[in-house]
Design a protein around this motif. Sequence first.
Motif, PDB file in Angstrom:
ATOM      1  N   VAL A   1      10.877  28.932  45.217  1.00  0.00           N
ATOM      2  CA  VAL A   1      11.590  27.810  45.790  1.00  0.00           C
ATOM      3  C   VAL A   1      12.406  28.378  46.940  1.00  0.00           C
ATOM      4  CG1 VAL A   1      13.257  25.997  45.358  1.00  0.00           C
ATOM      5  CG2 VAL A   1      11.748  26.740  43.524  1.00  0.00           C
ATOM      6  N   GLY A   2      12.041  28.033  48.191  1.00  0.00           N
ATOM      7  CA  GLY A   2      12.708  28.674  49.319  1.00  0.00           C
ATOM      8  C   GLY A   2      12.480  30.161  49.182  1.00  0.00           C
ATOM      9  N   GLY A   3      13.543  30.935  49.121  1.00  0.00           N
ATOM     10  CA  GLY A   3      13.419  32.369  48.909  1.00  0.00           C
ATOM     11  C   GLY A   3      13.635  32.753  47.465  1.00  0.00           C
ATOM     12  N   ALA A   4      13.722  31.762  46.564  1.00  0.00           N
ATOM     13  CA  ALA A   4      14.034  32.049  45.163  1.00  0.00           C
ATOM     14  C   ALA A   4      12.795  31.926  44.289  1.00  0.00           C
ATOM     15  CB  ALA A   4      15.100  31.077  44.657  1.00  0.00           C
ATOM     16  N   ILE A   5      12.810  32.689  43.228  1.00  0.00           N
ATOM     17  CA  ILE A   5      11.770  32.634  42.200  1.00  0.00           C
ATOM     18  C   ILE A   5      12.430  32.048  40.956  1.00  0.00           C
ATOM     19  CG2 ILE A   5      10.250  34.002  40.733  1.00  0.00           C
ATOM     20  CD1 ILE A   5      10.340  36.085  43.121  1.00  0.00           C
ATOM     21  N   VAL A   6      11.796  31.067  40.354  1.00  0.00           N
ATOM     22  CA  VAL A   6      12.321  30.420  39.155  1.00  0.00           C
ATOM     23  C   VAL A   6      11.414  30.794  37.991  1.00  0.00           C
ATOM     24  CG1 VAL A   6      12.813  28.196  38.071  1.00  0.00           C
ATOM     25  CG2 VAL A   6      13.284  28.520  40.507  1.00  0.00           C
ATOM     26  N   ARG A   7      12.025  31.263  36.895  1.00  0.00           N
ATOM     27  CA  ARG A   7      11.251  31.686  35.726  1.00  0.00           C
ATOM     28  C   ARG A   7      12.069  31.478  34.461  1.00  0.00           C
ATOM     29  NH1 ARG A   7      13.540  36.203  33.824  1.00  0.00           N
ATOM     30  NH2 ARG A   7      14.655  37.555  35.272  1.00  0.00           N
ATOM     31  N   LYS A   8      11.392  31.504  33.318  1.00  0.00           N
ATOM     32  CA  LYS A   8      12.086  31.433  32.034  1.00  0.00           C
ATOM     33  C   LYS A   8      12.910  32.705  31.846  1.00  0.00           C
ATOM     34  CE  LYS A   8      12.114  28.864  29.164  1.00  0.00           C
ATOM     35  NZ  LYS A   8      13.141  27.816  28.978  1.00  0.00           N
TER      36      LYS A   8
ATOM     37  N   GLY B   1      15.497  16.315  20.460  1.00  0.00           N
ATOM     38  CA  GLY B   1      14.324  15.739  19.821  1.00  0.00           C
ATOM     39  C   GLY B   1      13.477  15.103  20.907  1.00  0.00           C
ATOM     40  N   PRO B   2      12.390  14.440  20.545  1.00  0.00           N
ATOM     41  CA  PRO B   2      11.532  13.830  21.565  1.00  0.00           C
ATOM     42  C   PRO B   2      12.232  12.705  22.328  1.00  0.00           C
ATOM     43  CG  PRO B   2      10.765  13.254  19.370  1.00  0.00           C
ATOM     44  CD  PRO B   2      11.864  14.262  19.194  1.00  0.00           C
ATOM     45  N   HIS B   3      13.351  12.221  21.796  1.00  0.00           N
ATOM     46  CA  HIS B   3      14.086  11.128  22.425  1.00  0.00           C
ATOM     47  C   HIS B   3      15.071  11.597  23.491  1.00  0.00           C
ATOM     48  CE1 HIS B   3      16.846  12.699  19.472  1.00  0.00           C
ATOM     49  NE2 HIS B   3      17.827  11.978  19.983  1.00  0.00           N
ATOM     50  N   LEU B   4      15.490  12.893  23.457  1.00  0.00           N
ATOM     51  CA  LEU B   4      16.559  13.331  24.348  1.00  0.00           C
ATOM     52  C   LEU B   4      16.601  14.843  24.509  1.00  0.00           C
ATOM     53  CD1 LEU B   4      19.127  12.366  25.946  1.00  0.00           C
ATOM     54  CD2 LEU B   4      20.419  12.809  23.852  1.00  0.00           C
ATOM     55  N   ALA B   5      16.822  15.262  25.749  1.00  0.00           N
ATOM     56  CA  ALA B   5      17.126  16.662  26.071  1.00  0.00           C
ATOM     57  C   ALA B   5      18.310  16.645  27.023  1.00  0.00           C
ATOM     58  CB  ALA B   5      15.932  17.356  26.718  1.00  0.00           C
ATOM     59  N   GLU B   6      19.014  17.765  27.091  1.00  0.00           N
ATOM     60  CA  GLU B   6      20.177  17.855  27.975  1.00  0.00           C
ATOM     61  C   GLU B   6      20.060  19.060  28.888  1.00  0.00           C
ATOM     62  OE1 GLU B   6      25.011  18.549  27.797  1.00  0.00           O
ATOM     63  OE2 GLU B   6      23.833  18.716  25.964  1.00  0.00           O
ATOM     64  N   VAL B   7      20.293  18.841  30.166  1.00  0.00           N
ATOM     65  CA  VAL B   7      20.416  19.947  31.120  1.00  0.00           C
ATOM     66  C   VAL B   7      21.838  20.467  30.974  1.00  0.00           C
ATOM     67  CG1 VAL B   7      20.496  20.577  33.562  1.00  0.00           C
ATOM     68  CG2 VAL B   7      18.691  19.052  32.725  1.00  0.00           C
ATOM     69  N   ARG B   8      21.957  21.764  30.718  1.00  0.00           N
ATOM     70  CA  ARG B   8      23.262  22.384  30.477  1.00  0.00           C
ATOM     71  C   ARG B   8      23.416  23.627  31.331  1.00  0.00           C
ATOM     72  NH1 ARG B   8      24.945  21.432  24.920  1.00  0.00           N
ATOM     73  NH2 ARG B   8      25.947  23.444  24.969  1.00  0.00           N
ATOM     74  N   SER B   9      24.647  23.979  31.595  1.00  0.00           N
ATOM     75  CA  SER B   9      24.991  25.245  32.257  1.00  0.00           C
ATOM     76  C   SER B   9      24.168  25.506  33.513  1.00  0.00           C
ATOM     77  CB  SER B   9      24.827  26.420  31.281  1.00  0.00           C
ATOM     78  OG  SER B   9      25.602  26.235  30.126  1.00  0.00           O
ATOM     79  N   ILE B  10      23.916  24.472  34.314  1.00  0.00           N
ATOM     80  CA  ILE B  10      23.146  24.674  35.538  1.00  0.00           C
ATOM     81  C   ILE B  10      24.114  25.044  36.655  1.00  0.00           C
ATOM     82  CG2 ILE B  10      23.072  22.197  36.100  1.00  0.00           C
ATOM     83  CD1 ILE B  10      20.202  22.852  37.269  1.00  0.00           C
ATOM     84  N   VAL B  11      23.896  26.220  37.222  1.00  0.00           N
ATOM     85  CA  VAL B  11      24.823  26.756  38.226  1.00  0.00           C
ATOM     86  C   VAL B  11      24.123  27.833  39.052  1.00  0.00           C
ATOM     87  CG1 VAL B  11      25.750  28.463  36.593  1.00  0.00           C
ATOM     88  CG2 VAL B  11      27.139  27.738  38.531  1.00  0.00           C
ATOM     89  N   VAL B  12      24.498  27.916  40.318  1.00  0.00           N
ATOM     90  CA  VAL B  12      24.027  29.009  41.166  1.00  0.00           C
ATOM     91  C   VAL B  12      25.238  29.736  41.727  1.00  0.00           C
ATOM     92  CG1 VAL B  12      21.819  27.953  41.749  1.00  0.00           C
ATOM     93  CG2 VAL B  12      23.784  27.562  43.226  1.00  0.00           C
ATOM     94  N   LYS B  13      25.067  30.997  42.051  1.00  0.00           N
ATOM     95  CA  LYS B  13      26.140  31.775  42.651  1.00  0.00           C
ATOM     96  C   LYS B  13      26.535  31.136  43.979  1.00  0.00           C
ATOM     97  CE  LYS B  13      25.186  36.358  40.812  1.00  0.00           C
ATOM     98  NZ  LYS B  13      24.849  37.750  41.180  1.00  0.00           N
ATOM     99  N   PRO B  14      27.797  31.250  44.360  1.00  0.00           N
ATOM    100  CA  PRO B  14      28.235  30.635  45.625  1.00  0.00           C
ATOM    101  C   PRO B  14      27.396  31.080  46.826  1.00  0.00           C
ATOM    102  CG  PRO B  14      30.129  31.373  44.361  1.00  0.00           C
ATOM    103  CD  PRO B  14      28.900  31.859  43.628  1.00  0.00           C
ATOM    104  N   GLU B  15      27.013  32.340  46.865  1.00  0.00           N
ATOM    105  CA  GLU B  15      26.230  32.845  48.005  1.00  0.00           C
ATOM    106  C   GLU B  15      24.784  32.343  48.005  1.00  0.00           C
ATOM    107  OE1 GLU B  15      26.403  36.285  44.946  1.00  0.00           O
ATOM    108  OE2 GLU B  15      27.761  34.719  45.659  1.00  0.00           O
ATOM    109  N   ALA B  16      24.344  31.719  46.910  1.00  0.00           N
ATOM    110  CA  ALA B  16      22.973  31.196  46.830  1.00  0.00           C
ATOM    111  C   ALA B  16      22.902  29.700  47.101  1.00  0.00           C
ATOM    112  CB  ALA B  16      22.391  31.502  45.451  1.00  0.00           C
ATOM    113  N   LYS B  17      24.047  29.046  47.266  1.00  0.00           N
ATOM    114  CA  LYS B  17      24.051  27.596  47.486  1.00  0.00           C
ATOM    115  C   LYS B  17      23.373  27.260  48.803  1.00  0.00           C
ATOM    116  CE  LYS B  17      27.709  26.520  44.416  1.00  0.00           C
ATOM    117  NZ  LYS B  17      28.865  25.849  44.038  1.00  0.00           N
ATOM    118  N   GLY B  18      22.628  26.152  48.796  1.00  0.00           N
ATOM    119  CA  GLY B  18      21.937  25.709  49.999  1.00  0.00           C
ATOM    120  C   GLY B  18      20.595  26.384  50.232  1.00  0.00           C
ATOM    121  N   GLN B  19      20.156  27.220  49.290  1.00  0.00           N
ATOM    122  CA  GLN B  19      18.883  27.932  49.439  1.00  0.00           C
ATOM    123  C   GLN B  19      17.782  27.336  48.555  1.00  0.00           C
ATOM    124  OE1 GLN B  19      19.321  32.186  49.036  1.00  0.00           O
ATOM    125  NE2 GLN B  19      21.295  32.178  50.082  1.00  0.00           N
ATOM    126  N   GLY B  20      18.084  26.245  47.867  1.00  0.00           N
ATOM    127  CA  GLY B  20      17.079  25.589  47.040  1.00  0.00           C
ATOM    128  C   GLY B  20      16.992  26.096  45.615  1.00  0.00           C
TER     129      GLY B  20
END
Length: 198
Positions: free
Chosen positions: A14-21, A78-97
């Motif tokens: 994504v942009g210059g970033a790699i997203v993985r588990k 469960g199959p009815h609901l999931a929650e996105v939690r603790s989603i954050v990027v370092k300040p220097e990575a903001k705006g890079q996708g």
Amino acid sequence: MPVSESTSSSRPRVGGAIVRKAKLPDAVNIFDLVNSLSGDGTLLRRTYAEICENVRDFTVAESESGVFLGCGALHLYGPHLAEVRSIVVKPEAKGQGAGGGLLRALLAEAEDQGVTCVCLFTRIPDFFFHFGFRVVDRTVLPDKIYKDCQSCPRLYACDEVAMARGPIPRIAVLGPSRFPQPELVKLQAGSIAPNPEK
């Protein structure tokens, strides 16, 4: 693990970033980043043990050279609901996708799991509107309330916005099993006997 293994070209870029588990060695970076934003209440504080225990819930973003940029987690109720939690990027990575890449990966994971609604609590709702989230009343998410809000120090002074994507669940696994539904006046079966006192 060598950096070259952790940044295999088979992982989504994504942009210059790699997203993985995330993997267990990522727990230190996740712990440091999440807790760096817990002092001001941006994120809930997490213990290192909690991060390790739930590391399989996390997805991470890193640079092509293997530098950790950010993280996010998907908690399944469960199959009815999931929650996105603790989603954050370092300040220097903001705006890079990296943040958008993390969120797209978490939403794809929820879809792969067959989850019908994804929720989150945030102070920056504008970011999430772009991904199909809408503002909802927090009371329609009892699983989240029972899991986290009951023990949150800001329970009665919460300044986060509840958001959801997809149909709001009509069941819960942690709170009441079914939501009360409005009912019409119940009629009793049988006939009404005449009043013998008249």
